[in-house]
Scaffold this active site. Structure first.
Site, PDB file in Angstrom:
ATOM      1  CD  GLU A 172     -50.886   7.367  -4.736  1.00 28.36           C
ATOM      2  OE1 GLU A 172     -49.931   6.574  -4.715  1.00 28.36           O
ATOM      3  OE2 GLU A 172     -51.636   7.543  -3.768  1.00 28.36           O
ATOM      4  CD  GLU A 367     -55.398   5.077  -3.560  1.00 25.43           C
ATOM      5  OE1 GLU A 367     -54.510   5.008  -2.692  1.00 25.43           O
ATOM      6  OE2 GLU A 367     -55.219   4.744  -4.748  1.00 25.43           O
TER       7      GLU A 367
HETATM    8  C1  GBH Z   1     -51.407   4.474  -2.466  1.00 23.86           C
HETATM    9  O1  GBH Z   1     -50.121   4.979  -2.476  1.00 23.86           O
HETATM   10  C2  GBH Z   1     -51.611   3.625  -3.689  1.00 23.86           C
HETATM   11  O2  GBH Z   1     -52.351   4.345  -4.666  1.00 23.86           O
HETATM   12  C3  GBH Z   1     -52.267   2.306  -3.429  1.00 23.86           C
HETATM   13  O3  GBH Z   1     -52.119   1.484  -4.536  1.00 23.86           O
HETATM   14  C4  GBH Z   1     -51.681   1.700  -2.174  1.00 23.86           C
HETATM   15  O4  GBH Z   1     -52.131   0.407  -1.938  1.00 23.86           O
HETATM   16  C5  GBH Z   1     -52.060   2.585  -1.024  1.00 23.86           C
HETATM   17  O5  GBH Z   1     -51.688   3.898  -1.243  1.00 23.86           O
HETATM   18  C6  GBH Z   1     -51.481   2.147   0.323  1.00 23.86           C
HETATM   19  O6  GBH Z   1     -50.095   2.216   0.316  1.00 23.86           O
HETATM   20  O7  GBH Z   1     -43.702   7.099   5.331  1.00 23.86           O
HETATM   21  O8  GBH Z   1     -45.086   8.723   6.509  1.00 23.86           O
HETATM   22  O9  GBH Z   1     -43.565   9.409   4.740  1.00 23.86           O
HETATM   23  C7  GBH Z   1     -49.676   5.555  -1.273  1.00 23.86           C
HETATM   24  C8  GBH Z   1     -48.608   6.592  -1.472  1.00 23.86           C
HETATM   25  C9  GBH Z   1     -46.683   7.600  -0.659  1.00 23.86           C
HETATM   26  C10 GBH Z   1     -48.462   7.205   0.865  1.00 23.86           C
HETATM   27  C11 GBH Z   1     -45.716   7.665   0.484  1.00 23.86           C
HETATM   28  C12 GBH Z   1     -47.526   7.311   2.028  1.00 23.86           C
HETATM   29  C13 GBH Z   1     -45.294   7.973   2.714  1.00 23.86           C
HETATM   30  C14 GBH Z   1     -45.754   8.188   4.108  1.00 23.86           C
HETATM   31  N1  GBH Z   1     -47.779   6.739  -0.325  1.00 23.86           N
HETATM   32  N2  GBH Z   1     -46.341   8.058   1.712  1.00 23.86           N
HETATM   33  S1  GBH Z   1     -44.436   8.368   5.254  1.00 23.86           S
END
Ligand code: GBH
Length: 460
Positions: A172, A367
């Site tokens: 990511e 994931e």
């Molecule tokens: C992942 O990132 C990571 O790789 C991992 O380490 C982590 O534990 C896992 O997810 C859970 O968080 O607020 O509806 O706009 C997640 C990346 C980016 C996913 C932002 C959700 C926003 C959703 N995230 N995104 S919202």
């Protein structure tokens, strides 16, 4: 219908690859052991107010000391693959120079333990834990960090490539760049848009350099790739303003990575949007050829999807600093404990969209999962909400396959409850419950559902 029943899941082939995923800083603990150096997350956690309850990963799930027990747990789920990350500050405490053999030895033991239990190791080389010394020298906004990453990658590759068949460079990069250097919601907590855009390019360059060198050194068939977090972006209405907002958001979060990786150039509209903000991607001659190294697998991390509007609640199309409005408009769906909306059909749309825009790209879901307010009762967790989330999203993957998306596997996030970055230990994503006082692991109902689902699909 019974919890977690979804007929689409049973259209997946018996050869579909199943896994669970974790990352180093979120589970390992043992931050001072065997010569590990500090990372940007150690520093960020020590900055008061940045992480919920000022939690940190000092102990986390104590996986560093409980690794054989955790591998046995992984094997008991019946998965093919375990996706884990290697901590750069264990292997090279200052981010450069000679290998720290004691730190690298941990991953050597982990790989052997997995193979001994019939589970394929899937390595992520970078899941956000940059050695602090490299951040002190400027971090990902500096070009040199890309070269340091390639050197580090080769140290790990030399040690493990006799046994590890799948290598992904970055987890990511959007989060590293945008949350780390622009929004400041993750380490290192900077708030500088230009620095973040420079980080985007240097992360991609680091991916390309590392992939190029690892592939050249491989002596056995080996797959290489990268993992991106992506969502399906749609306009809230058919208006020009909303369609533009969705285009901008999708460009800066998804196409700015996929286009250079798979087409060899940055998207022209994104370059224009950046120019309007007086920012330029720091591309040198030859960089794009390096970034567009062929990959064998695209890792997709999916949690939610969004609708966008180009107009704010007061009807304005620009914000206080004169930037165009990109406002997310909720679908009005149920949310997880993260407040992320549950949108499985966005998963299907995203995967089909990628397969149409970038034909032939093989994907693995590296994931997908959800945090819920789990209740530990009667010695276990009956997490029907998580089972439903997993069932609907695995079904969405199966549907995308039937519509032409080449998705070859699915890894649940996460094996066990762990350090959820800025949310500390308050959010639980695990299939397995972790008691942080005793470090006792207890499989939740979702773990058993996942095991049974894998067994059923594989058995046909
Ligand atoms: C992942 O990132 C990571 O790789 C991992 O380490 C982590 O534990 C896992 O997810 C859970 O968080 O607020 O509806 O706009 C997640 C990346 C980016 C996913 C932002 C959700 C926003 C959703 N995230 N995104 S919202």
């Amino acid at each position: 219908p019974t919890v977690g029943s979804n007929p689409a899941i049973d259209t997946l082939p018996a050869t579909f690859r199943w896994g669970v995923a974790t990352s180093a800083y979120q589970i390992e603990g043992a931050v001072h052991e065997d010569g590990r150096g500090p990372s940007i997350w150690d520093t960020y956690c020590r900055t008061p107010g940045m992480v919920h309850d000022d939690d940190n990963g000092d102990i986390a799930c104590d996986h560093y000391h409980r690794m054989p027990e955790d591998v046995a747990l992984i094997a008991s789920l019946g998965v093919d693959t375990y996706r884990f990350s290697v901590a750069w500050p264990r292997v090279q405490p200052g981010g450069k120079g000679p290998v720290n053999a004691a730190g690298l030895a941990f991953y050597d033991r982990l790989v052997d333990e997995l193979l001994g239990k019939g589970v394929d190791p899937w390595v992520t080389l970078y899941h956000w834990d940059l050695p602090q010394e490299l951040e002190d020298a400027g971090g990902w906004p500096e070009r040199d960090t890309a070269y340091r990453f390639a050197d580090y990658s080769m140290l790990v590759f030399d040690a493990l490539s006799d046994r590890v068949r799948t290598w992904t460079t970055l987890n990511e990069p959007w989060c590293s760049a945008m949350l780390g250097y622009y929004e400041g919601r993750q380490a290192p907590g900077r708030q500088d848009f230009e620095a973040a855009i420079h980080a985007v390019h240097h992360l991609l360059l680091g991916h390309g350099l590392a992939t190029q060198r690892m592939r050249a050194a491989a002596t056995a068939p080996t797959e290489f790739g990268i993992t991106l977090n992506m969502a399906h972006a749609s306009p809230a209405t058919d208006s020009e303003a909303d369609r533009e907002a969705a285009r901008r958001a999708d460009g800066l979060s998804r196409r700015i990575y996929l286009d250079p990786l798979l087409r060899g150039h940055y998207p022209a509209d994104v370059v224009e949007d950046l120019a309007a903000r007086s920012v330029k991607l720091p591309v040198n001659d030859g960089d794009l050829e390096i970034i567009a190294q062929p990959i064998d697998v695209l890792g997709v991390n999916y949690y939610s999807s969004h609708r966008f509007s180009g107009v704010d609640e007061e009807g304005r199309t620009t914000d206080a600093s004169g930037l165009p409005v990109d406002r997310t408009v909720p679908f009005g769906r149920p949310v997880t404990a993260m407040d992320w909306e549950i949108v499985p059909e966005g998963f299907t749309s995203l995967l089909v969209q990628i397969s149409q825009e970038y034909p032939g790209v093989p994907m693995v879901i590296t994931e997908n999962g959800a945090a819920f307010d789990d209740a530990f009762a009667d010695g276990g967790v009956q997490d029907d909400d998580r089972i439903e989330y997993l069932a609907s999203h695995i079904g969405a993957v199966a549907l995308a396959r039937s519509q032409g998306a080449d998705v070859r596997g699915y890894f649940a996030w996460s094996l066990m409850d762990n350090f959820e970055w800025s949310y500390g230990y308050a959010k639980r994503f695990g299939l397995v419950h972790v008691d942080y006082d005793t470090q006792v692991r207890t499989p939740k109902s979702s773990a058993l559902w996942y095991r049974d689902t894998i067994r059923r699909v594989r058995g046909r």
